[in-house]
Design a protein around this motif. Sequence first.
Motif, PDB file in Angstrom:
ATOM      1  N   LEU A 127       9.233  -7.506   7.464  1.00  0.00           N
ATOM      2  CA  LEU A 127      10.288  -6.861   6.678  1.00  0.00           C
ATOM      3  C   LEU A 127       9.951  -7.047   5.201  1.00  0.00           C
ATOM      4  O   LEU A 127       9.898  -8.172   4.707  1.00  0.00           O
ATOM      5  N   ASN A 128       9.699  -5.942   4.525  1.00  0.00           N
ATOM      6  CA  ASN A 128       9.379  -5.951   3.107  1.00  0.00           C
ATOM      7  C   ASN A 128      10.642  -5.579   2.321  1.00  0.00           C
ATOM      8  O   ASN A 128      11.026  -4.424   2.243  1.00  0.00           O
ATOM      9  N   LEU A 129      11.302  -6.585   1.750  1.00  0.00           N
ATOM     10  CA  LEU A 129      12.566  -6.338   1.058  1.00  0.00           C
ATOM     11  C   LEU A 129      12.392  -5.545  -0.220  1.00  0.00           C
ATOM     12  O   LEU A 129      13.349  -4.975  -0.737  1.00  0.00           O
ATOM     13  N   ALA A 130      11.150  -5.464  -0.721  1.00  0.00           N
ATOM     14  CA  ALA A 130      10.894  -4.624  -1.897  1.00  0.00           C
ATOM     15  C   ALA A 130      11.015  -3.147  -1.551  1.00  0.00           C
ATOM     16  O   ALA A 130      11.116  -2.302  -2.458  1.00  0.00           O
ATOM     17  N   ALA A 131      11.024  -2.806  -0.255  1.00  0.00           N
ATOM     18  CA  ALA A 131      11.146  -1.422   0.180  1.00  0.00           C
ATOM     19  C   ALA A 131      12.575  -1.032   0.496  1.00  0.00           C
ATOM     20  O   ALA A 131      12.831   0.118   0.854  1.00  0.00           O
ATOM     21  N   LEU A 180       9.719 -11.253   5.085  1.00  0.00           N
ATOM     22  CA  LEU A 180      10.006 -12.048   6.269  1.00  0.00           C
ATOM     23  C   LEU A 180       9.148 -11.496   7.397  1.00  0.00           C
ATOM     24  O   LEU A 180       8.925 -10.280   7.474  1.00  0.00           O
ATOM     25  N   TYR A 181       8.675 -12.368   8.292  1.00  0.00           N
ATOM     26  CA  TYR A 181       7.850 -11.872   9.396  1.00  0.00           C
ATOM     27  C   TYR A 181       8.100 -12.687  10.649  1.00  0.00           C
ATOM     28  O   TYR A 181       8.565 -13.825  10.583  1.00  0.00           O
ATOM     29  N   PRO A 231      19.163  -4.302  14.512  1.00  0.00           N
ATOM     30  CA  PRO A 231      17.851  -4.790  14.086  1.00  0.00           C
ATOM     31  C   PRO A 231      17.445  -4.198  12.738  1.00  0.00           C
ATOM     32  O   PRO A 231      17.824  -3.075  12.389  1.00  0.00           O
ATOM     33  N   ALA A 232      16.632  -4.948  12.008  1.00  0.00           N
ATOM     34  CA  ALA A 232      16.153  -4.474  10.707  1.00  0.00           C
ATOM     35  C   ALA A 232      15.411  -3.156  10.833  1.00  0.00           C
ATOM     36  O   ALA A 232      15.452  -2.322   9.925  1.00  0.00           O
TER      37      ALA A 232
END
Length: 428
Positions: free
Chosen positions: A422-426, A405-406, A94-95
Motif C-alpha cells: 500500500l503506497n499512501l503517496a498514491a 505498508l506491506y 480491504p485497501a
Amino acid sequence: MMAERTEEQLARVLRAAAELAPEPAADLALRVAARRRRRRRRRMQVLLAATGVVTVIGTGMTVARGAFRDHPVVVAAGPPVTAAAPATAAGFAPARQVWPDAVSRIPATARDGAAYRPVTALGPAEVLLSAEAPTGRAMRIEAYDTAAGTTRVLATASAPAGLIRYHVQGWDVDTRDIAWYATAETSRGEPVALFWTVPRAGGTARLVHTITGDPAIQVDRIALTGDGRLAYSTTTGGVFTLRLDGAGGPTRLPGTDGIHLQRWPWAGDRPAGNGIDPGQRLIVNLVTGERRRVRAEAGVRAMRCGPTWCVGERRGADGLPRAVVQRFDGTQRRELDRLRAYPALDGLVDDRFAVLSVTGGRAAGAPAAVVHDLRTGATAVVGTTDDDGGTSLARGASSPPSRVLYWNVTGRSGKQNEYWVLNLAAVR
C-alpha cells in the motif's frame, strides 16, 4: 493457563516476524539475541496485545523494532467518508477496494535472489526498495515502478571491511537525496553507527560519517533536512546534524534536550517505537523553534502526534479501549468504538494516516490492522490474517513513519514470492 497462552502467542509472533522480513534482519531470534547483548541501543518492541492475538508489523529493517499488532482500527475525524466500499466480515473493506490505485503486488526477491525490503514511497507510482544479500553486508538500492512492474538500480553499497553484525536500520528521502544509517560492531565489540547518502537520481553511495562508542548505540531516527544536512536524534533525547559533504562532525541543535525526530522539521518528546505512556505532549518545529503543547483529556494514553493531528486511546465505562483522534490543541476530538490506537500505533504518516487496531481482534475474520485517513474519513484493512489468528503486516523501513505498508500475499506460512504494498503517496 495464562502463562501457557502468553508463551504460545510469543512463539507465534516470533514465527510471523521471521517469515515476513527477509534475512538478515528477518531472523528475529538472532536479532533479539543481538539486542540483548546491546540492550542499551534498542528496546525490544515485540509486545503482546492486551486483547486478541498479536500482530507483527515491523519496520522491516529492524525486525524487533516497530513491531505492530494484529488488530485493525478506524478513526473518524475530518470530513465524512464520501463513498462506502464493500465491508469485510469485520466491517471494514480491504485497501485494494478502498484505494485500488494505491495497492500493488511487488516481488519479494530480485532475480539474483536478493531479498527485497520496501522502504518508503518515492512518489505515487514508485517504491524505494533495498535488495539485500543474505549476509546483509551488500545492498542494492532500487526504485520499483508499480505501474510498469519494473525496477531501476540507483546505487550499490557494502559494509566497510572489519565490521561485524552490520545492519541497516533506517532511511529517509527528500527531493535530492536518499540517506540511511547502519549499526555494526568492530571485532573488539565496539559499537559503530554509519551514515550514508546517495543522490536520489542515482549514483555512488558515500559514507558521510561514522560514530563509535556509546553515542553509536543511541541513534534512534534520521531525517534529511533539504539543505545539505542529515539530522539524527538519540534514544536519550537530543537532535544532531551532519553535513552531507562529510565536513566536520555532529552539531547538536540547541533546545533539543529530550526531543526526538519524527519527520523533518518536526520532532516530539517521545522516541521512536510503540511504547504506551507517557504519551506525546510536545510538538517542536526544529526550523522555526515553535513548540506546540498537546492537550489531552485525562485517561488518554499512547498519544502520538503529527504537526496537527494526534491519535491515542482511552478506556470507556465498559472497560474496553477506544481510539481517540483530535487536533493537538484538543479540538475536533472523536472517540471510536471497537477501535484502538495501541499497540499498532507508531506515529501518524504525513499527519494524515493512522495505523490502528480493532478491539477483540482474535475474533474470526478480524483484520490484521486498518489504515484510517483523517482527511477523508476512509478506513481500509491492511495485512493478512491466518486461520489461527496470526497476521502479516509491516511498515516500510524509513525512519520517519513510512508511506508504505506491506504484507505477505499468502499469509504468514509458505515461501513468499510477492508482497502486497500500500503506497499512501498514491492516496488522493
